[in-house]
Write an enzyme that holds these catalytic residues in place. Structure first.
Site, PDB file in Angstrom:
ATOM      1  N   GLY A 223     -12.650 -38.744 -62.752  1.00  0.00           N
ATOM      2  CA  GLY A 223     -12.345 -37.421 -62.222  1.00  0.00           C
ATOM      3  C   GLY A 223     -13.580 -36.550 -62.243  1.00  0.00           C
ATOM      4  O   GLY A 223     -14.713 -37.050 -62.265  1.00  0.00           O
ATOM      5  N   SER A 224     -13.369 -35.253 -62.281  1.00  0.00           N
ATOM      6  CA  SER A 224     -14.495 -34.328 -62.165  1.00  0.00           C
ATOM      7  C   SER A 224     -15.280 -34.234 -63.479  1.00  0.00           C
ATOM      8  O   SER A 224     -14.761 -34.540 -64.557  1.00  0.00           O
ATOM      9  CB  SER A 224     -13.973 -32.949 -61.781  1.00  0.00           C
ATOM     10  OG  SER A 224     -13.128 -32.478 -62.803  1.00  0.00           O
ATOM     11  N   ALA A 226     -16.222 -31.528 -65.001  1.00  0.00           N
ATOM     12  CA  ALA A 226     -15.685 -30.489 -65.881  1.00  0.00           C
ATOM     13  C   ALA A 226     -14.524 -31.034 -66.713  1.00  0.00           C
ATOM     14  O   ALA A 226     -14.455 -30.820 -67.930  1.00  0.00           O
ATOM     15  CB  ALA A 226     -15.210 -29.301 -65.043  1.00  0.00           C
ATOM     16  N   THR A 227     -13.622 -31.794 -66.072  1.00  0.00           N
ATOM     17  CA  THR A 227     -12.485 -32.336 -66.828  1.00  0.00           C
ATOM     18  C   THR A 227     -12.964 -33.430 -67.773  1.00  0.00           C
ATOM     19  O   THR A 227     -12.479 -33.539 -68.897  1.00  0.00           O
ATOM     20  CB  THR A 227     -11.395 -32.858 -65.875  1.00  0.00           C
ATOM     21  OG1 THR A 227     -11.140 -31.882 -64.880  1.00  0.00           O
ATOM     22  CG2 THR A 227     -10.118 -33.161 -66.604  1.00  0.00           C
ATOM     23  N   GLY A 228     -13.919 -34.228 -67.326  1.00  0.00           N
ATOM     24  CA  GLY A 228     -14.466 -35.284 -68.184  1.00  0.00           C
ATOM     25  C   GLY A 228     -15.024 -34.722 -69.485  1.00  0.00           C
ATOM     26  O   GLY A 228     -14.840 -35.290 -70.560  1.00  0.00           O
ATOM     27  N   GLU A 245     -15.890 -41.838 -65.804  1.00  0.00           N
ATOM     28  CA  GLU A 245     -16.499 -41.989 -64.472  1.00  0.00           C
ATOM     29  C   GLU A 245     -16.332 -40.659 -63.765  1.00  0.00           C
ATOM     30  O   GLU A 245     -15.237 -40.325 -63.318  1.00  0.00           O
ATOM     31  CB  GLU A 245     -15.798 -43.107 -63.685  1.00  0.00           C
ATOM     32  CG  GLU A 245     -15.973 -44.497 -64.277  1.00  0.00           C
ATOM     33  CD  GLU A 245     -17.378 -45.037 -64.117  1.00  0.00           C
ATOM     34  OE1 GLU A 245     -18.225 -44.377 -63.486  1.00  0.00           O
ATOM     35  OE2 GLU A 245     -17.645 -46.128 -64.645  1.00  0.00           O
ATOM     36  N   CYS A 279     -16.480 -40.619 -54.956  1.00  0.00           N
ATOM     37  CA  CYS A 279     -17.460 -40.248 -55.982  1.00  0.00           C
ATOM     38  C   CYS A 279     -18.866 -40.665 -55.573  1.00  0.00           C
ATOM     39  O   CYS A 279     -19.802 -39.888 -55.659  1.00  0.00           O
ATOM     40  CB  CYS A 279     -17.082 -40.853 -57.318  1.00  0.00           C
ATOM     41  SG  CYS A 279     -16.794 -42.620 -57.242  1.00  0.00           S
TER      42      CYS A 279
HETATM   43  P1  NAD Z   1      -9.881 -33.813 -61.790  1.00  0.00           P
HETATM   44  O1  NAD Z   1     -10.860 -33.867 -62.910  1.00  0.00           O
HETATM   45  O2  NAD Z   1      -9.387 -32.504 -61.345  1.00  0.00           O
HETATM   46  O3  NAD Z   1      -8.574 -34.658 -62.174  1.00  0.00           O
HETATM   47  C1  NAD Z   1      -8.644 -35.996 -62.568  1.00  0.00           C
HETATM   48  C2  NAD Z   1      -7.458 -36.320 -63.456  1.00  0.00           C
HETATM   49  O4  NAD Z   1      -7.588 -35.596 -64.683  1.00  0.00           O
HETATM   50  C3  NAD Z   1      -6.100 -35.959 -62.877  1.00  0.00           C
HETATM   51  O5  NAD Z   1      -5.184 -36.990 -63.207  1.00  0.00           O
HETATM   52  C4  NAD Z   1      -5.747 -34.670 -63.626  1.00  0.00           C
HETATM   53  O6  NAD Z   1      -4.370 -34.431 -63.730  1.00  0.00           O
HETATM   54  C5  NAD Z   1      -6.336 -34.953 -64.989  1.00  0.00           C
HETATM   55  N1  NAD Z   1      -6.637 -33.776 -65.804  1.00  0.00           N
HETATM   56  C6  NAD Z   1      -6.795 -32.485 -65.420  1.00  0.00           C
HETATM   57  N2  NAD Z   1      -7.084 -31.698 -66.479  1.00  0.00           N
HETATM   58  C7  NAD Z   1      -7.135 -32.505 -67.553  1.00  0.00           C
HETATM   59  C8  NAD Z   1      -7.442 -32.302 -68.925  1.00  0.00           C
HETATM   60  N3  NAD Z   1      -7.747 -31.090 -69.406  1.00  0.00           N
HETATM   61  N4  NAD Z   1      -7.459 -33.381 -69.731  1.00  0.00           N
HETATM   62  C9  NAD Z   1      -7.196 -34.617 -69.270  1.00  0.00           C
HETATM   63  N5  NAD Z   1      -6.880 -34.866 -67.980  1.00  0.00           N
HETATM   64  C10 NAD Z   1      -6.865 -33.834 -67.130  1.00  0.00           C
HETATM   65  O7  NAD Z   1     -10.553 -34.650 -60.616  1.00  0.00           O
HETATM   66  P2  NAD Z   1     -10.014 -34.886 -59.139  1.00  0.00           P
HETATM   67  O8  NAD Z   1     -10.185 -33.596 -58.389  1.00  0.00           O
HETATM   68  O9  NAD Z   1      -8.688 -35.532 -59.186  1.00  0.00           O
HETATM   69  O10 NAD Z   1     -11.054 -35.966 -58.573  1.00  0.00           O
HETATM   70  C11 NAD Z   1     -12.250 -35.615 -57.941  1.00  0.00           C
HETATM   71  C12 NAD Z   1     -13.436 -35.840 -58.862  1.00  0.00           C
HETATM   72  O11 NAD Z   1     -13.425 -37.167 -59.366  1.00  0.00           O
HETATM   73  C13 NAD Z   1     -14.763 -35.718 -58.131  1.00  0.00           C
HETATM   74  O12 NAD Z   1     -15.674 -35.002 -58.934  1.00  0.00           O
HETATM   75  C14 NAD Z   1     -15.240 -37.158 -58.002  1.00  0.00           C
HETATM   76  O13 NAD Z   1     -16.630 -37.303 -57.863  1.00  0.00           O
HETATM   77  C15 NAD Z   1     -14.695 -37.764 -59.241  1.00  0.00           C
HETATM   78  N6  NAD Z   1     -14.567 -39.214 -59.097  1.00  0.00           N
HETATM   79  C16 NAD Z   1     -15.426 -40.019 -59.785  1.00  0.00           C
HETATM   80  C17 NAD Z   1     -15.358 -41.397 -59.639  1.00  0.00           C
HETATM   81  C18 NAD Z   1     -16.307 -42.311 -60.374  1.00  0.00           C
HETATM   82  O14 NAD Z   1     -16.053 -43.507 -60.435  1.00  0.00           O
HETATM   83  N7  NAD Z   1     -17.379 -41.814 -60.941  1.00  0.00           N
HETATM   84  C19 NAD Z   1     -14.396 -41.943 -58.798  1.00  0.00           C
HETATM   85  C20 NAD Z   1     -13.519 -41.098 -58.121  1.00  0.00           C
HETATM   86  C21 NAD Z   1     -13.614 -39.727 -58.296  1.00  0.00           C
END
Ligand code: NAD
Length: 468
Positions: A223-224, A226-228, A245, A279
């Site tokens: 995911g993003s 910031a959340t990571g 990731e 990503c």
């Molecule tokens: P996001 O971080 O908003 O959400 C990802 C997941 O995290 C969702 O399931 C969400 O419900 C959950 N989440 C939200 N807040 C949380 C918290 N506080 N604690 C734990 N989990 C929480 O990301 P997104 O908008 O769904 O995805 C887009 C981002 O993901 C982009 O930045 C993209 O580059 C990245 N991405 C990375 C890869 C990679 O392999 N590096 C692959 C795909 C997407």
């Protein structure tokens, strides 16, 4: 309610919830289905089911786990059209092109290749003084948290290496695209023992609860950034293992010996696969000044030939932006660039609903938000450069380091430049082409750890060394 109402999958059984949330089709705003909203008690039940299943699953033979993964691959194949259609409806990506059928096909292949991978014990020493052997043991319960861009593929990337190595899983898909993952995990449960893979859905707070949960031993998160970071902070108290990731801002660099017409289609798909919501898509393109205008022209020619529209229509190969939040982000970055005087080569004006036309922007540079930030949508900034050392510096001038690409007829020179880029993967004359036998992951702010290949599999294990 005429649309289907889905259930959680806990301990091999569908579990209904009191609350639900509606999943919308980004192509037309219509309801696709109703996803279950798990309570904290249901999260606890899923974790407990996975903990109980771990006792047996971690002890079954390697061959049995391998066969289970192959059985999952067969289920995906058998239901591929059903899964692809559901994925198109909730994610927006077309059935056709590099869309849903491509994603489901990829999920099957990744499962098969991961099934064939093995990590054997490693003899570190075998002398008169003694024998030292490194073993890899499953970690326990893996919490998988996935995003909305490639929901099925990414769920497979998390789940299959985990179960292959003897772990059990609680998977939480993105609230924007939960339905295809629920269905995928239902199918997995037709061939796996109860409790090995569980699925819970709900809002973001459920992900946060997983990151602090006492019963989860590892989080694999995509995911993003910031959340990571939040996941990493909340995992500290329970010392969870982590694979993160995260986002990327991949640079492509075009050297002066390229033929713009020849590379234009590769550049297009490198940047706009899944409408740029990938990503490791190319998110900024640096072109040598001698080719800049020609590359802009050839790329614009490709953009004009690519049909965008409702993904259920086989004629389309690009769909809408997946959700309003992302749409507004993309729109805001383009508007900001326009205000600053950027040149819009194609697109640049929001379309109907969540459709945003493929947008090429020139006359921009590092320091502009459209270049420095991850746009994660159908926009590519094109930047002119003169000097190779200076462009490498600009490419590396980012807190992220997921992927990058170098485009040239001189492969050796391109490889030398590739080695100077600060990122986990570099492609020559293509961008973003990942494969299940090669580790993939980010450096710097793009994450921790890798997925795929033996190195990816090892992330689901703890090392134990036995000295005898
Ligand atoms: P996001 O971080 O908003 O959400 C990802 C997941 O995290 C969702 O399931 C969400 O419900 C959950 N989440 C939200 N807040 C949380 C918290 N506080 N604690 C734990 N989990 C929480 O990301 P997104 O908008 O769904 O995805 C887009 C981002 O993901 C982009 O930045 C993209 O580059 C990245 N991405 C990375 C890869 C990679 O392999 N590096 C692959 C795909 C997407």
């Amino acid at each position: 309610m005429t649309e289907q109402t889905y259930a959680l999958l806990i301990d091999g059984v569908k579990v209904a919830t009191n609350d639900h949330f509606t999943v919308l089709n980004p192509a037309n705003g219509q309801t696709v289905g109703h996803a279950p909203k798990a309570s904290t008690a249901q999260l606890d039940a899923a974790v407990q089911a996975a903990r109980t299943a771990f006792k047996k699953w971690s002890a079954v033979s390697d061959e049995e786990r391998q066969q289970a993964c192959l059985n999952i691959a067969a289920k995906i194949e058998e239901h591929s059209e059903e899964l692809a259609t559901l994925l198109t409806k909730e994610q927006g990506k077309p059935l056709n092109g590099l869309g849903s059928r491509f994603e489901i096909g990829g999920a099957k292949v990744w499962t098969q290749v991961t099934a064939a991978l093995q990590i054997l014990p490693k003899v570190l020493q075998d002398t008169e003084e003694g024998k030292v052997v490194l073993h890899r043991k499953p970690i326990g319960v893996v919490g998988s948290i996935t995003p909305w861009n490639w929901p099925v593929m990414i769920a497979i990337w998390h789940i299959i290496p985990a179960v292959r190595t003897g772990n059990t899983v609680v998977c939480k898909p993105s609230p924007f695209t939960p339905l295809s993952t629920i269905r995928l995990i239902e199918l997995m449960n037709e061939v796996l023992p109860a409790g090995v893979v569980n699925c819970i859905t709900g809002d973001d707070s459920l992900g946060a609860a997983m990151s602090t949960h006492q019963g989860i031993d590892k989080i694999v998160f995509t995911g993003s950034c910031a959340t990571g970071q939040k996941v990493m902070m909340s995992a500290a108290a329970t010392m969870k293992r982590l694979t993160l990731e995260l986002g990327g801002n991949d640079a492509g660099i075009i050297l002066p010996d390229c033929d713009p017409k020849e590379i234009a289609e590769g550049l297009f798909w490198g940047a706009f696969i899944n409408n740029g919501q990938t990503c490791a898509a190319m998110k900024r393109l640096y072109v040598h000044e001698s080719l800049h205008d020609q590359v802009c022209e050839e790329l614009a020619n490709v953009v004009r030939t690519i049909p965008m529209g409702d993904g259920l229509d086989e004629a389309n190969v690009i769909g809408p932006i997946q959700n309003t939040m992302q749409f507004e982000k993309v729109k805001g970055l383009v508007e900001d660039a326009k205000r600053k005087g950027a040149r819009i080569l194609t697109g640049g004006e929001a379309g109907e609903g969540l459709f945003y036309p493929t947008t090429l922007i020139a006359g921009v540079d590092n320091g502009w938000p459209i270049v420095d930030e991850e746009q994660f949508g159908p926009v590519l900034p094109i930047i002119s450069y003169r000097d190779i050392d200076e462009v490498i510096e600009r490419a590396n001038d980012s807190p992220n380091g997921l992927g990058g690409s170098v485009w040239s007829k001189d492969i050796e020179k391109a490889k030398e430049i590739a080695s100077r880029l600060e990122c986990g993967s570099v492609w020559i004359n293509k961008h973003g082409a990942i494969q299940p036998n090669a580790p993939f992951g980010g450096v710097k702010g793009s994450g921790i750890g890798v997925e795929f290949g033996e190195e990816g599999l090892a992330e689901y294990t703890n090392i134990q060394v036995i000295f005898s």
